[in-house]
Design a protein around this motif. Structure first.
Motif, PDB file in Angstrom:
ATOM      1  N   ALA A  52      -9.510  -9.275  -2.734  1.00  0.00           N
ATOM      2  CA  ALA A  52      -9.577  -8.211  -3.738  1.00  0.00           C
ATOM      3  C   ALA A  52      -9.116  -8.718  -5.098  1.00  0.00           C
ATOM      4  O   ALA A  52      -9.741  -8.435  -6.134  1.00  0.00           O
ATOM      5  N   ILE A  53      -8.038  -9.471  -5.101  1.00  0.00           N
ATOM      6  CA  ILE A  53      -7.527 -10.021  -6.360  1.00  0.00           C
ATOM      7  C   ILE A  53      -8.540 -10.989  -6.971  1.00  0.00           C
ATOM      8  O   ILE A  53      -8.737 -11.022  -8.188  1.00  0.00           O
ATOM      9  N   ARG A  94      -8.837  -1.193   5.137  1.00  0.00           N
ATOM     10  CA  ARG A  94      -9.222  -2.193   4.139  1.00  0.00           C
ATOM     11  C   ARG A  94     -10.623  -2.740   4.403  1.00  0.00           C
ATOM     12  O   ARG A  94     -11.010  -2.996   5.535  1.00  0.00           O
ATOM     13  N   ASN A 149       0.806  -1.227   0.000  1.00  0.00           N
ATOM     14  CA  ASN A 149       0.000   0.000   0.000  1.00  0.00           C
ATOM     15  C   ASN A 149       0.840   1.278   0.000  1.00  0.00           C
ATOM     16  O   ASN A 149       0.309   2.370   0.167  1.00  0.00           O
ATOM     17  N   ALA A 164     -11.172  -1.843  -2.721  1.00  0.00           N
ATOM     18  CA  ALA A 164     -10.660  -2.723  -1.663  1.00  0.00           C
ATOM     19  C   ALA A 164     -10.673  -2.031  -0.305  1.00  0.00           C
ATOM     20  O   ALA A 164     -10.407  -2.669   0.719  1.00  0.00           O
ATOM     21  N   LYS A 206      -4.877  -4.821  -8.240  1.00  0.00           N
ATOM     22  CA  LYS A 206      -6.266  -4.982  -7.797  1.00  0.00           C
ATOM     23  C   LYS A 206      -6.391  -4.949  -6.276  1.00  0.00           C
ATOM     24  O   LYS A 206      -7.401  -4.472  -5.747  1.00  0.00           O
ATOM     25  N   ASP A 207      -5.363  -5.448  -5.573  1.00  0.00           N
ATOM     26  CA  ASP A 207      -5.441  -5.450  -4.106  1.00  0.00           C
ATOM     27  C   ASP A 207      -5.249  -4.058  -3.512  1.00  0.00           C
ATOM     28  O   ASP A 207      -5.399  -3.868  -2.306  1.00  0.00           O
ATOM     29  N   GLU A 208      -4.947  -3.080  -4.373  1.00  0.00           N
ATOM     30  CA  GLU A 208      -4.825  -1.688  -3.937  1.00  0.00           C
ATOM     31  C   GLU A 208      -5.887  -0.795  -4.575  1.00  0.00           C
ATOM     32  O   GLU A 208      -5.823   0.431  -4.469  1.00  0.00           O
ATOM     33  N   ARG A 260      -6.198  -8.782   0.706  1.00  0.00           N
ATOM     34  CA  ARG A 260      -5.518  -8.751  -0.595  1.00  0.00           C
ATOM     35  C   ARG A 260      -5.966  -9.899  -1.502  1.00  0.00           C
ATOM     36  O   ARG A 260      -6.242  -9.689  -2.694  1.00  0.00           O
ATOM     37  N   LYS A 261      -6.031 -11.087  -0.973  1.00  0.00           N
ATOM     38  CA  LYS A 261      -6.430 -12.228  -1.794  1.00  0.00           C
ATOM     39  C   LYS A 261      -7.872 -12.080  -2.271  1.00  0.00           C
ATOM     40  O   LYS A 261      -8.191 -12.389  -3.421  1.00  0.00           O
TER      41      LYS A 261
END
Length: 493
Positions: free
Chosen positions: A423-424, A416, A214, A456, A450-452, A420-421
């Motif tokens: 979001a991806i 958040r 991030n 998310a 995508k995880d940022e 992260r997983k």
């Protein structure tokens, strides 16, 4: 289920189930719905840990290692690595430029600025000066000085950082457990004599670089709020309405990660050897009583990592200013502020000197606070830098008297919503990239991570509404992104 008991529109309490005062929770009803059970359980575990007198959950809170990200933990007797985090002194900084917004309207100029910055400030885990052809080389001797002294006049001068920028830092330097920098020199030498820092030179070469995840650099347009208080604060802070600024988010890079990870391992080994019960059974909530060799070692290592982070941020800002001057000659810049959200600091809480651990949490001292006496922020409070997301914007705030409720702390950003997983897995890459095109925000990435992605994260406006409604802080300015630098492959137009 852990029930949150509302006490106002934007505050509530979380009982611990024990004979202790409850946890203070900041957040509207919509924000309270974002706290899952694991986050609340981590908060309770942290509050019930030895020596803890206060715990605050901010609106951006979500699950972390041991303690939630977005919490404040206060203890007059113990230090806790978990409620500081692995990225020691992860921080925000803001550079104000005397450049009108219309000077960066066209895409070619913004693309040239992105390229000039990336030539000086590399992104990504493990990447340092050798990955940026116009970076500022830092040899091992100067690197040692930086982690021992922080942003001293000597260190700043050698790195081409304006020394006066140190006056616009929450803390420009940190000392060891005994209040001296000599303790840090001894601690660093001990690490270097052993095998702890086998690649110290490589880690020093990360000074002046962004990491991954991030962390980011973001070109902004400043929009000062249209009221007398905001304009007065902006004048003290050096914010210029309608002009370009640059917001940075990063921390202590590989050095901080090494130091924090080493402390977790060392303390976990002590707990196991001595058969000490872990708070909530969580290995990430190890601690050390003040005055013990273990606490001294942690405070020294935290200070070493914090000094690296400080110099890292100031060097990034110097390099960013240099990049702007290359593309648009004659541009001038001034640091607005540098403030941490992963640190433990000694502060007075409830008339008692304590260690205030802020993990994903930002200090918020209002006007008249004793710690600001003699500074330019005495009559206004200091700037609070809160990143939202590139599309919703970020915020500069200033604390109100009500911040005493949260141990003079606010959130560190939006927080958040999706791991992260998740979001991806859930977000569509084309939609993420298209959203940046629609907002006319350039990035250095061929594909925005995508995880940022903004989706998310929590609703930033609702997070800010929580802070304002709870009486913690007031907005001074909104920052609107024009381009973003993240860890990713270089894009082009």
């Amino acid at each position: 289920m852990h029930p949150l008991i509302p006490t106002s529109d934007a505050t509530s309490i979380l009982p611990t189930g024990a004979k202790t005062p409850p946890i203070t929770v900041i957040g509207t009803e919509a924000i309270r719905a974002t706290f899952d059970e694991q986050c609340l359980q981590q908060a309770i575990n942290s509050r019930l840990a030895p020596g803890v007198t206060d715990l605050v959950l901010n609106p951006d809170a979500h699950c972390g290692y041991g303690a939630p990200v977005g919490c404040v933990l206060v203890s007059p007797t113990h230090v806790y690595p978990g409620p500081v985090g692995v990225d020691i002194k992860c921080s925000m900084s803001l550079l104000q430029l005397d450049l009108p917004a219309d000077q960066i309207i066209d895409r070619p100029t913004r693309r040239a600025l992105i390229n000039a910055i990336c030539e000086r400030t590399p992104t990504g885990a493990g990447r340092g000066q050798r990955h940026a052809k116009k970076s500022r080389f830092v040899d091992e001797t100067l690197g040692r000085q930086a982690v021992i002294e922080g942003a001293s006049e000597s260190v700043c001068t050698q790195l081409g950082i304006p020394p006066e920028w140190a006056l616009r830092c929450e803390d420009s330097s940190h000392v060891g457990h005994d209040g001296t920098s000599a303790a840090l020199g001894e601690r660093l030498q001990r690490h270097l004599d052993g095998s702890f820092f086998r690649k110290f030179a490589d880690k020093i070469n990360q000074l002046g670089s962004y990491g991954g995840g991030n962390h980011f650099g973001e070109c902004e347009i400043v929009h000062v709020e249209d009221n007398d208080r905001a304009r007065a604060a902006a004048d003290v802070f050096g914010l210029q309405d309608g002009k370009v600024a640059f917001l940075s988010h990063c921390g202590s890079r590989g050095i901080g990660h090494n130091l924090a990870s080493g402390q977790f391992k060392a303390l976990q080994a002590k707990f196991e050897n001595w058969n000490i019960p872990l708070p909530g059974g969580d290995r990430e909530l190890v601690y050390a009583p003040l005055g013990t060799p273990e606490a001294d070692a942690y405070l020294d290592d935290m200070a070493l990592g914090a000094n690296f982070a400080t110099v890292n941020h100031l060097l990034i800002n110097a390099l960013v200013l240099e990049a702007f001057q290359e593309v648009i000659p004659g541009v001038k810049g001034q640091l607005v502020y540098f403030i941490s959200h992963n640190i433990a600091r000694q502060e007075v809480v409830n008339n008692r000197m304590s260690w205030v651990h802020r993990k994903g949490s930002t200090r918020a001292f209002p006007a008249g606070h004793h710690a600001l006496k003699g500074t330019i922020y005495e009559s206004t409070g200091h700037p609070i830098l809160l990143p939202g997301n590139p599309q919703a914007g970020s915020s500069v705030m200033v604390a109100d008297e009500g911040a005493a409720l949260s141990c003079y702390s606010v959130n560190h950003g939006a927080g958040r919503m999706l791991g992260r997983k998740a979001a991806i897995r859930q977000l569509d890459q084309k939609e993420v990239d298209q959203s940046f095109t629609e907002h006319d925000i350039l990035t250095n990435c061929r594909q925005y991570p995508k995880d940022e992605a903004p989706a998310a994260y929590k609703d930033f406006d609702e997070v800010l509404r929580s802070v304002k409604s709870a009486g913690l802080a007031t907005e001074v300015a909104r920052l609107k992104a024009r381009f973003v630098i993240k860890d990713g492959d270089q894009a082009d137009d």
